[in-house]
Design a protein around this motif. Structure first.
Motif, short mmCIF file in Angstrom:
data_model
loop_
_atom_site.label_atom_id
_atom_site.label_comp_id
_atom_site.label_asym_id
_atom_site.label_seq_id
_atom_site.Cartn_x
_atom_site.Cartn_y
_atom_site.Cartn_z
N HIS A 192 0.96 -1.52 -0.28
CA HIS A 192 0.09 -0.20 0.04
C HIS A 192 0.82 0.89 0.09
CE1 HIS A 192 -3.97 2.08 0.90
NE2 HIS A 192 -3.91 1.33 -0.09
N LEU A 226 -3.86 2.69 14.87
CA LEU A 226 -4.39 3.43 14.35
C LEU A 226 -3.68 2.52 12.69
CD1 LEU A 226 -3.40 6.57 15.50
CD2 LEU A 226 -5.67 5.83 15.63
N HIS A 227 -3.25 1.48 12.41
CA HIS A 227 -3.01 1.01 11.69
C HIS A 227 -2.92 -0.26 11.49
CE1 HIS A 227 -0.30 0.69 7.99
NE2 HIS A 227 1.16 0.39 8.83
N LYS A 258 -15.22 16.05 20.23
CA LYS A 258 -13.60 15.99 19.61
C LYS A 258 -12.41 16.17 21.37
CE LYS A 258 -12.78 17.62 16.51
NZ LYS A 258 -12.18 15.75 15.65
N ARG A 263 -11.97 6.76 18.33
CA ARG A 263 -13.05 6.59 16.59
C ARG A 263 -13.32 6.25 16.40
NH1 ARG A 263 -11.04 11.24 17.58
NH2 ARG A 263 -9.75 13.29 16.83
N LEU A 264 -13.53 6.35 15.10
CA LEU A 264 -14.94 5.31 15.07
C LEU A 264 -13.71 4.14 13.86
CD1 LEU A 264 -17.64 4.04 13.86
CD2 LEU A 264 -17.11 5.54 12.11
N GLY A 266 -11.86 1.74 11.37
CA GLY A 266 -11.94 0.93 10.24
C GLY A 266 -12.69 2.13 9.46
N PHE A 267 -12.71 3.44 9.47
CA PHE A 267 -12.87 4.90 8.92
C PHE A 267 -11.56 5.57 8.72
CE2 PHE A 267 -17.43 6.17 7.39
CZ PHE A 267 -17.91 4.29 7.17
N HIS A 269 -8.99 7.82 6.09
CA HIS A 269 -7.57 7.43 5.60
C HIS A 269 -6.58 8.75 4.94
CE1 HIS A 269 -4.68 5.23 2.74
NE2 HIS A 269 -4.54 4.18 3.50
N ARG A 270 -5.78 8.26 5.20
CA ARG A 270 -4.47 9.81 5.28
C ARG A 270 -4.75 9.30 3.59
NH1 ARG A 270 -0.54 11.49 7.69
NH2 ARG A 270 -1.66 11.36 9.85
N ARG A 278 -10.81 -0.97 -1.77
CA ARG A 278 -10.04 -2.48 -1.07
C ARG A 278 -11.13 -3.17 0.15
NH1 ARG A 278 -4.52 -1.40 2.11
NH2 ARG A 278 -6.21 -0.06 2.55
N LYS A 319 -15.19 15.28 5.96
CA LYS A 319 -14.05 15.22 5.84
C LYS A 319 -13.00 14.28 5.75
CE LYS A 319 -14.01 16.70 10.76
NZ LYS A 319 -13.07 18.16 10.39
N ASN A 324 -12.39 1.75 5.83
CA ASN A 324 -10.68 1.93 5.22
C ASN A 324 -10.50 -0.15 4.68
OD1 ASN A 324 -9.76 0.45 7.56
ND2 ASN A 324 -9.48 2.78 7.92
N ARG A 351 0.73 -8.48 3.96
CA ARG A 351 2.39 -7.40 4.04
C ARG A 351 3.60 -7.63 4.10
NH1 ARG A 351 0.63 -1.83 4.75
NH2 ARG A 351 -1.58 -2.79 3.36
C1 SDX Z 1 -4.58 1.57 7.55
O1 SDX Z 1 -1.21 4.60 5.10
C2 SDX Z 1 -1.91 3.59 4.76
O2 SDX Z 1 -2.13 3.33 3.95
C3 SDX Z 1 -2.94 2.87 5.62
C4 SDX Z 1 -3.48 1.27 5.40
C5 SDX Z 1 -2.44 0.40 4.87
O3 SDX Z 1 -3.05 -0.65 3.91
O4 SDX Z 1 -0.92 0.17 5.20
O5 SDX Z 1 -4.31 1.68 5.05
C6 SDX Z 1 -3.89 0.52 6.82
O6 SDX Z 1 -4.33 1.76 8.40
C7 SDX Z 1 -5.71 1.80 7.04
C8 SDX Z 1 -6.00 2.80 8.16
C9 SDX Z 1 -6.73 2.03 9.84
N1 SDX Z 1 -7.38 2.80 11.27
C10 SDX Z 1 -8.72 3.11 10.93
O7 SDX Z 1 -9.60 2.30 10.81
C11 SDX Z 1 -8.34 4.22 12.41
C12 SDX Z 1 -9.32 5.66 12.37
N2 SDX Z 1 -8.84 5.48 11.39
C13 SDX Z 1 -8.42 6.85 12.00
O8 SDX Z 1 -7.66 7.40 13.48
C14 SDX Z 1 -8.06 7.95 10.73
O9 SDX Z 1 -8.50 8.15 9.68
C15 SDX Z 1 -6.86 7.74 10.68
C16 SDX Z 1 -5.54 7.34 11.19
C17 SDX Z 1 -6.42 6.13 9.27
C18 SDX Z 1 -5.68 8.63 9.07
O10 SDX Z 1 -5.49 9.67 10.18
P1 SDX Z 1 -5.20 10.86 9.50
O11 SDX Z 1 -4.76 10.78 8.58
O12 SDX Z 1 -4.06 11.96 10.89
O13 SDX Z 1 -6.46 12.10 9.75
P2 SDX Z 1 -6.95 12.60 11.02
O14 SDX Z 1 -6.74 12.39 12.08
O15 SDX Z 1 -5.79 13.76 10.06
O16 SDX Z 1 -8.59 13.37 10.50
C19 SDX Z 1 -8.44 14.28 10.07
C20 SDX Z 1 -9.97 15.16 10.52
C21 SDX Z 1 -9.72 15.56 11.92
O17 SDX Z 1 -10.37 15.99 12.49
P3 SDX Z 1 -9.84 17.19 12.77
O18 SDX Z 1 -8.94 17.74 13.16
O19 SDX Z 1 -9.77 18.50 11.27
O20 SDX Z 1 -11.25 18.37 13.08
O21 SDX Z 1 -10.92 13.34 10.58
C22 SDX Z 1 -11.05 13.03 11.98
C23 SDX Z 1 -9.87 13.69 12.56
O22 SDX Z 1 -10.54 13.98 14.06
N3 SDX Z 1 -11.27 11.88 12.11
C24 SDX Z 1 -11.99 10.74 12.46
C25 SDX Z 1 -11.85 9.04 12.10
N4 SDX Z 1 -10.50 9.67 10.81
C26 SDX Z 1 -10.59 10.73 11.04
N5 SDX Z 1 -12.72 11.10 13.19
C27 SDX Z 1 -13.96 10.29 13.56
N6 SDX Z 1 -13.32 8.29 13.10
C28 SDX Z 1 -12.25 8.65 12.61
N7 SDX Z 1 -11.96 6.89 12.59
#
Ligand code: SDX
Length: 392
Positions: A192, A226-227, A258, A263-264, A266-267, A269-270, A278, A319, A324, A351
């Motif tokens: 990825h 988070l990953h 806040k 965090r939700l 599975g929802f 993505h950067r 996927r 947002k 994911n 992976r």
């Molecule tokens: C994987 O990078 C990859 O490619 C990873 C991956 C791979 O194959 O290697 O795809 C695998 O890690 C998938 C991600 C799995 N993690 C989760 O599902 C954990 C929940 N997701 C979040 O923690 C978050 O979305 C991340 C960690 C995935 C992404 O983090 P970012 O890019 O740093 O996003 P962010 O925290 O800056 O969020 C932007 C905004 C924020 O709000 P504001 O500060 O702008 O007000 O969106 C909000 C966040 O608070 N937000 C969420 C959220 N994800 C982001 N709010 C609630 N629930 C969420 N899941």
């Protein structure tokens, strides 16, 4: 004399690099391995073939694929002392911590990581084969069951299910479409681009450390919720909804708060600001695997209700937060009988070829330099030392 350096984005982004392995378009939800769309590979390829593609750059011909498949089975056994090494871990040790440690230990048992291409290929196959065996062995030992050895007539994925679930008391009924589902599961996780764990492999590898140590760093980076740990966190979130009766609306509100670290899972993505391609395939696999096993999992209905509520909520819409890869993957693994604490191990097995391909891309690059991110300094400006007697 402000003590700050000029901010140069090129230096500060640890993972910024050139790579010819995986292409992602986060706006359009596109994912391709060496140019092949993930949808086609999931439908037509196998995990072993996709691993070969990622590492070598092209799809294998029939003889190469057969040769690699035979070698993967040849390499699947472990030194007896590797088993002894594993059995010294406390029973409550998390499988990801064990796997990371065992990867480094593997180097001690197979020190022949030689720089020549053909030996590297042997090492790649050995790693892909033995990590699968270690995972299955860990599962068996954690249950006090005897280790089941791989069969030379089984494929890579069939052997994993065989080593995990077969036993003399209740022989495992191998189902071809379940083997295919496992192939798809690992294809979807195979690479990825420069995600957190792959960046860790490249950063650690850039110091010219051996591949086993770089992969051990990748496994540690993947572990976090988070990953790669998100697949385990999603199931725990869905189970708590099922147990406590939380509604999707309640969970969504909690995720938006806040002041609440929740965090939700599975929802979001950067990179993907639309549906993770996927996750679309994984969602279809849920229905398929549950049907194969004739299981009605209430968590799937809860997950679909949660997805619908989130996708219709302006916070998530504004947002660009979508499901994911981890949102549905845990339901597939749970149906297969994989224990929750091994979900991220399953992600790591998938992976591994991607980490190897990315490590190899640097290792074989004559111009590769050590990764050395910079920073924006925000600390104190220069000041003189204060003798202890003068401090306040
Ligand atoms: C994987 O990078 C990859 O490619 C990873 C991956 C791979 O194959 O290697 O795809 C695998 O890690 C998938 C991600 C799995 N993690 C989760 O599902 C954990 C929940 N997701 C979040 O923690 C978050 O979305 C991340 C960690 C995935 C992404 O983090 P970012 O890019 O740093 O996003 P962010 O925290 O800056 O969020 C932007 C905004 C924020 O709000 P504001 O500060 O702008 O007000 O969106 C909000 C966040 O608070 N937000 C969420 C959220 N994800 C982001 N709010 C609630 N629930 C969420 N899941």
């Amino acid at each position: 004399e402000t003590g700050h350096i000029t901010f140069d984005p090129g230096f500060a982004n640890t993972g910024s690099c050139q790579s010819a392995i995986t292409f992602m378009d986060g706006e359009k939800g596109i994912l391709r391995y060496r140019g092949y769309p993930i949808e086609q590979l999931a439908e037509k390829s196998t995990f072993v073939e996709t691993a070969y593609l990622l590492i070598n750059g092209n799809l294998p011909d029939r003889s190469a694929l057969t040769r690699k498949s035979v070698m993967l089975n040849d390499f699947s056994l472990l030194h007896e002392d590797m088993k002894a090494f594993y059995q010294n871990f406390p029973s409550k040790a998390h499988p990801m911590g064990i796997l990371s440690a065992m990867l480094n230990a593997l180097r001690s048992f197979y020190p022949e990581l030689i720089d020549l291409e053909e030996d590297l290929n042997q090492t790649f196959l050995r790693l892909i084969s033995k990590v699968r065996t270690m995972a299955a062995m860990a599962y068996k030992i954690s249950r006090g069951h005897a280790t089941v050895y791989p069969r030379s007539d089984y494929s890579y994925c069939a052997n994993f299910l065989h080593m995990m679930f077969d036993n003399p008391v209740i022989p495992y009924q191998m189902k071809d479409d379940l083997v295919q589902a496992l192939n798809v599961f690992w294809i979807l996780h195979a690479d990825h681009e420069q995600n957190c764990s792959t960046a860790a492999v490249r950063v650690v590898g850039s110091g010219k450390v051996n591949l086993y140590a770089a992969l051990s760093a990748g496994i540690s980076a993947l572990w976090g919720p988070l990953h790669g740990g998100a697949n385990q966190a999603v199931i725990q979130m869905l189970e708590s909804m099922h147990r406590e009766g939380f509604t999707p609306a309640q969970v969504i509100e909690k995720a938006k708060d806040k002041d609440d670290p929740f965090r939700l899972m599975g929802f979001g993505h950067r990179v993907y600001k639309t549906y993770d391609p996927r996750a679309k395939i994984m969602k279809k696999m849920c229905d398929k695997v549950l049907a194969i096993l004739n299981i009605k999992d209430p968590l799937l209905d809860i997950a679909m209700g949660l997805e619908e509520a989130a996708l219709n909520d302006t916070y998530f819409q504004d947002k660009n937060l979508y499901p994911n890869v981890d949102f549905y993957s845990g339901i597939v693994l749970r149906a297969m009988g994989i224990p929750t604490n091994m979900f991220t191990v399953m992600f790591a097995i998938g992976r591994l070829p991607g980490w190897i391909a990315q490590w190899r891309e640097d290792a074989l690059d004559p111009n590769q330099r050590i990764s050395r991110p910079r920073q924006v300094y925000t600390g104190e400006t220069i000041r003189d030392y204060i003798p202890i007697g003068d401090r306040k």
